[in-house]
Write an enzyme that holds these catalytic residues in place. Structure first.
Site, PDB file in Angstrom:
ATOM      1  N   ASP A 347       0.852  -1.188   0.000  1.00 16.61           N
ATOM      2  CA  ASP A 347       0.000   0.000   0.000  1.00 16.61           C
ATOM      3  C   ASP A 347       0.891   1.243   0.000  1.00 16.61           C
ATOM      4  O   ASP A 347       2.094   1.163   0.240  1.00 16.61           O
ATOM      5  CB  ASP A 347      -0.937  -0.020   1.228  1.00 16.61           C
ATOM      6  CG  ASP A 347      -2.157   0.874   1.032  1.00 16.61           C
ATOM      7  OD1 ASP A 347      -2.196   1.644   0.043  1.00 16.61           O
ATOM      8  OD2 ASP A 347      -3.077   0.813   1.868  1.00 16.61           O
ATOM      9  N   GLU A 546      -9.861   7.229   5.129  1.00 16.08           N
ATOM     10  CA  GLU A 546      -8.727   6.708   5.908  1.00 16.08           C
ATOM     11  C   GLU A 546      -8.626   7.373   7.291  1.00 16.08           C
ATOM     12  O   GLU A 546      -9.648   7.616   7.937  1.00 16.08           O
ATOM     13  CB  GLU A 546      -7.433   6.847   5.092  1.00 16.08           C
ATOM     14  CG  GLU A 546      -7.528   6.065   3.762  1.00 16.08           C
ATOM     15  CD  GLU A 546      -6.206   5.945   3.036  1.00 16.08           C
ATOM     16  OE1 GLU A 546      -5.194   5.653   3.680  1.00 16.08           O
ATOM     17  OE2 GLU A 546      -6.187   6.128   1.803  1.00 16.08           O
TER      18      GLU A 546
HETATM   19  C1  BGC Z   1      -5.141   3.087   0.584  1.00 12.47           C
HETATM   20  C2  BGC Z   1      -5.480   1.997  -0.399  1.00 12.47           C
HETATM   21  C3  BGC Z   1      -5.454   2.531  -1.799  1.00 12.47           C
HETATM   22  C4  BGC Z   1      -4.138   3.205  -2.073  1.00 12.47           C
HETATM   23  C5  BGC Z   1      -4.027   3.807  -3.451  1.00 12.47           C
HETATM   24  C6  BGC Z   1      -3.910   3.853   0.191  1.00 12.47           C
HETATM   25  O1  BGC Z   1      -3.723   4.985   1.015  1.00 12.47           O
HETATM   26  O2  BGC Z   1      -4.951   2.506   1.862  1.00 12.47           O
HETATM   27  O3  BGC Z   1      -6.717   1.438  -0.081  1.00 12.47           O
HETATM   28  O4  BGC Z   1      -5.701   1.505  -2.706  1.00 12.47           O
HETATM   29  O5  BGC Z   1      -3.936   4.250  -1.140  1.00 12.47           O
HETATM   30  O6  BGC Z   1      -4.732   4.970  -3.578  1.00 12.47           O
HETATM   31  C1  BGC Z   2      -3.686   9.878  -2.520  1.00 14.18           C
HETATM   32  C2  BGC Z   2      -4.455   8.647  -2.081  1.00 14.18           C
HETATM   33  C3  BGC Z   2      -3.656   7.918  -1.054  1.00 14.18           C
HETATM   34  C4  BGC Z   2      -3.265   8.834   0.076  1.00 14.18           C
HETATM   35  C5  BGC Z   2      -2.402   8.122   1.074  1.00 14.18           C
HETATM   36  C6  BGC Z   2      -3.365  10.721  -1.319  1.00 14.18           C
HETATM   37  O1  BGC Z   2      -2.662  11.848  -1.716  1.00 14.18           O
HETATM   38  O2  BGC Z   2      -4.401  10.588  -3.443  1.00 14.18           O
HETATM   39  O3  BGC Z   2      -4.710   7.827  -3.148  1.00 14.18           O
HETATM   40  O4  BGC Z   2      -4.379   6.835  -0.586  1.00 14.18           O
HETATM   41  O5  BGC Z   2      -2.623   9.989  -0.388  1.00 14.18           O
HETATM   42  O6  BGC Z   2      -1.974   8.969   2.115  1.00 14.18           O
END
Ligand code: BGC
Ligand code: BGC
Length: 870
Positions: A347, A546
């Protein structure tokens, strides 16, 4: 716990030292952990064809074999490609950058195995990009990957995207209910159809790989990702996760598996993401192995069976050790015992959280079994460092080959070498984005996902020929009804104009009512022109994703209660109240339930908000077109401090208001059953009792019910809605900046004295249960003139403290945590139970300050300005 550790270690015959550190990662420590010779680690890595290798048997886990038997011809093709690749070409296969930090030319030069667009990343940074524009980028990347002129390799790349409730990054796409709503439907066929529709829209944009389903089993609803979870019940997750995989990838036994518009799916986040302590995102899970399997592994067992081709490692730890470094669970269990022969993708910079690792280097993650490193921004350093680590033997040739073999296997299986993105049927077809058939499916999904929690006096279904007031800030907002992972990562910063195919809940109500000759009035704050017969009030959580969605308690609008006030005002006026509650989890809403005659949990329905109304009204002829179908996928709390709260847990019973599986129907399921009214519920939040948890007022954004405002030296105030703003007279400039997380701090620049930065609430806030106001502040030099902080309880009411002595005494140039006793503000005149502006920061001269994380807490720390006991 110690007993369990010892047992695990003996059964695995591994060194006591390794086991005291990592429960299920009992491998010799790689160099970056400061341990032994890393070559030893890598030499133990699974054999190149791990699907056959069953080194040891772990009794807590079942034995599975791959859903698709190894195909000797395909494996031979992999062998011949592998033999032709240099170490550099192989390393490029395991690196995954994001399109915001990598170009088509980079793809041509390095030949990455895959790339992604994270939440809110679009081709050309254009959120209005068309299917043709998405496809154009996919095709260019594909051709650049095939182009061997610079890197010497001709391997097409995979593009991965978070199409987690429809193709949610793409303008005009059908946005389905988030998983929590699909969990309420409990309907696997519906979920499979959604998988197919999503795959078709993703295929139209030329993207091959979908980072879904999330098969987390959220067990503490304070977790900010609860809505990505189908249910607290592992059986529902097991069933629906596999259904989505079948929808996205096709039937694993069929000849057209992964072909045509079918896409690759991802089961995520392996393992235990929904089981962290306190529901903290990226937190720690402390269950024993049998419980982990029983509760958190079910979605993997079923999706592996359905042939899922990729699994994403989780950010969380298990017994204190991060999953990205857990060789036992990633390699021995998942790949060896469960026979998973596809790709384990890391991830977002998850590798960087391992001890001894950074975003730019991490042999430990590869050695543990990560096959693709998601390294959005720092890919160049990661590529160079990994290459050096392979040369030095810190990552073995065998481990690298195994990772690349898996990547090639998935690419070959899915026909990537045979068809470029533009050659897929439907590629670039704008008609497929938000296709009417997909929208009809979305409406069906919304109808099946709503859960009726209260319907006193049988108020619903309403006769549509009425005067209906539609109120609440969710009534006319596709942003709010869609939640996180919608156009942007957090789901914020959009308006209805970003959803050309979307329909609000209000629009659906109006359609029903007008068709029957009734009338609607939209008034978000509930102040009507003409008294209505009934009010439909749409309220709930604002979008988040998140960690931003983690909360300390399930008390809805704790200490603010503006929606409760709105509902009570309508009820007091003798109006029947129907509440439609938008949320990513169950919340403690006893006061709102009491003030409502009917109450519907609508979760996060997505773009087909109009379908909500289809369940609320009768037809003009009096017939009832649809009944409720949804049942609670999560236990609903009776008290605000109820977490964790899960069916079957003995301690939970008296804290449950509505149990897992609860949901009313218009048509009673048992003949002759008389629907019972819900009695008034206890509304006490422990009034008078001191708070035991903190309440955020501003963490990257204002808490629900609060807004940030800046007022110039001229006194003119304006709301701040973008990440940059200026007071109308230019006296104060504001900019969101990165501190510990993206855009988590505000840089404030006073060009002249007198301007203020403040948090402003539309309803009064009661902070009397808290002890201290805490925030983080940084200043380059102590301000020459006074800096004051006030709490305001309305005009002529408030208390102010002078921060200047404090800023002079503490070190400049670094972040400082400032702790102030709330009693000091009270002493200065602030009514703590009635605050409209809980934070008003003013400078008397020009100065620059950075500010983050404003919260109120119980009085536990020594205060910088103290009045305790006064
Ligand atoms: C998330 C994932 C996601 C990835 C890509 C991460 O922060 O935990 O679920 O697929 O970002 O965007
Ligand atoms: C991205 C997300 C990712 C996240 C993780 C964002 O800037 O757009 O896809 O999951 O950062 O911290």
């Amino acid at each position: 716990m110690l007993k369990f550790r010892l047992k695990t270690c003996t059964s695995m015959l591994l060194s006591a030292l390794g086991c005291t550190v990592l429960l299920w990662a009992c491998t010799p420590q790689p160099a970056e952990h400061g341990g032994q010779n890393p070559a030893q680690t890598s030499s133990q890595t699974s054999s190149s064809n791990s699907s056959q290798a069953k080194a040891s048997v772990h009794p807590a886990w079942p034995e599975l074999s791959p859903a698709r038997k190894a195909d000797p011809q395909l494996e031979a093709r992999i062998d011949s490609i592998l033999q032709s690749l240099t170490p550099a070409q192989k390393v490029a296969q395991i690196i995954q950058p994001d399109i915001r930090w990598m170009s088509v030319d980079d793809m041509r030069q390095y030949g990455f195995g895959s790339y992604l667009n994270g939440g809110g990343a679009f081709p050309g940074d254009n959120k209005a990009a068309t299917a043709a524009q998405w496809l154009a980028l996919a095709e260019q990347m594909y051709q650049a990957g095939l182009d061997a002129s610079l890197d010497g390799a001709a391997i097409p790349p995979l593009w991965g995207t978070d199409a987690v409730h429809g193709h949610n990054n793409v303008r005009g796409a059908t946005v389905f209910p988030h998983n929590i709503g699909l969990g309420a439907s409990g309907n696997a066929e519906l979920v499979e159809a959604i998988g197919r529709a999503t795959a078709a829209e993703v295929a139209a944009t030329g993207i091959q790989w979908i980072f879904a389903p999330t098969v987390a089993v959220a067990r503490d609803d304070r977790w900010g990702r609860s809505y990505e979870s189908y249910s607290e019940d592992p059986a529902r997750v097991r069933n629906l996760g596999a259904a989505l995989v079948r929808g996205i990838q096709g039937d694993v036994q069929a000849a057209d598996w992964l072909q045509g518009p079918s896409r690759l799916a991802t089961a995520k986040h392996y393992l235990g993401d929904g089981g962290t302590e306190g529901g903290r995102d990226q937190g720690n899970t402390t269950l024993d192995e049998a419980e982990l399997v029983r509760l958190h592994a079910q979605g993997y067992l079923s999706t592996l069976d359905a042939g899922v081709q990729t699994v994403m490692a989780s950010f969380n730890s298990i017994h204190g050790s991060k999953m990205h470094g857990n060789r036992y669970l990633l390699t021995e269990v998942l790949k060896e015992q469960l026979g998973f022969d596809g790709i384990v993708v890391g991830d977002w910079n998850g590798h960087g959280q391992l001890p001894g690792c950074s975003n730019q280097r991490c042999a430990a993650a590869v050695n543990a079994g990560i096959d693709i490193i998601m390294v959005p921004e720092d890919w160049k350093a990661m590529y160079q460092n990994t290459l050096a680590q392979v040369a030095a033997g810190e990552v073995s040739q065998a481990r690298l080959d195994d990772a690349v073999r898996r990547i090639l296997r998935v690419k070959l299986r899915s026909g990537l070498f045979e068809h470029s993105p533009a050659q897929i049927a439907g590629a670039g077809d704008q008609q497929l984005i938000g296709h009417p058939a997909h929208q009809a499916l979305a409406r069906d999904a919304v109808r099946q996902s709503l859960v009726l929690l209260k319907n006193n006096g049988g108020l619903l279904p309403l006769a549509p020929k009425l005067r209906v007031l539609v109120a609440g800030d969710g009534a006319d907002s596709i942003t709010k009804q869609s939640g996180g992972w919608t156009v942007s990562w957090q789901g914020t910063g959009t308006s209805n104009a970003d959803f050309p195919q979307g329909r609000t809940i209000y629009s659906g109500i109006t359609a029903q009512v007008q068709a029957a000759g009734g009338q609607t009035e939209l008034s978000l704050d509930g102040h009507y022109q003409q008294k209505p017969a009934v009010a439909i009030v749409v309220i709930g959580e604002n979008p988040y994703a998140e960690f931003d969605g983690d909360v300390a308690s399930l008390d809805y609008q704790a200490g603010q209660n503006q929606d409760e006030a709105l509902l009570k005002r309508l009820k007091a006026a003798g109006i029947k109240v129907v509440t439609v509650f938008l949320s990513g989890r169950p919340l403690w809403v006893n006061p709102e339930l009491n003030a409502s005659d009917a109450f519907v949990a609508a979760w996060l329905p997505g773009t087909a908000g109009d379908a909500v109304a289809e369940l609320l009204f009768r037809k003009p002829n009096g017939s009832v077109p649809y009944d409720f179908h949804g049942t609670l996928p999560f236990s609903w709390p009776k008290t605000p401090d109820s977490q964790p709260l899960n069916a079957g847990d003995a301690a939970s019973a008296e804290k449950v208001l509505f149990g897992l599986g609860y949901g009313l129907r218009y048509q009673p399921q048992t003949a002759g059953a008389v629907p019972q009214d819900l009695p008034l519920l206890d509304e006490t939040t422990a009034t008078g009792v001191k708070a035991t948890t903190q309440l955020a007022l501003f963490e990257r954004r204002p808490a629900a019910g609060l807004r940030i405002q800046i007022a110039g030296a001229d006194g003119v105030a304006s709301d701040v809605t973008a990440n940059q703003a200026a007071a109308s007279d230019g006296s104060l400039l504001l900019r969101a900046v990165n501190w510990q997380k993206q855009e988590d701090a505000l840089a404030l620049n006073w060009q002249q004295g007198g301007a203020t930065l403040r948090l402003h609430g539309s309803e009064a806030l009661d902070l009397s249960r808290y002890g201290q106001l805490v925030f983080d502040l940084k200043w380059q030099q102590a301000p020459a003139q006074a800096v004051t902080l006030a709490m305001s309880c309305g005009s002529g009411c408030g208390g102010q403290l002078d921060l200047s002595p404090l800023l002079a005494a503490k070190a400049a140039g670094q972040w400082q945590k400032i702790t102030l006793d709330l009693a000091c503000f009270a002493k200065a005149g602030a009514a703590l139970n009635h605050l409209y502006q809980p934070f008003v920061l003013q400078s008397a001269g020009s100065t620059a300050l950075s500010l983050a994380n404003i919260r109120v807490t119980p009085a536990t720390a020594a205060a910088d300005i103290s009045c305790a006991g006064d």
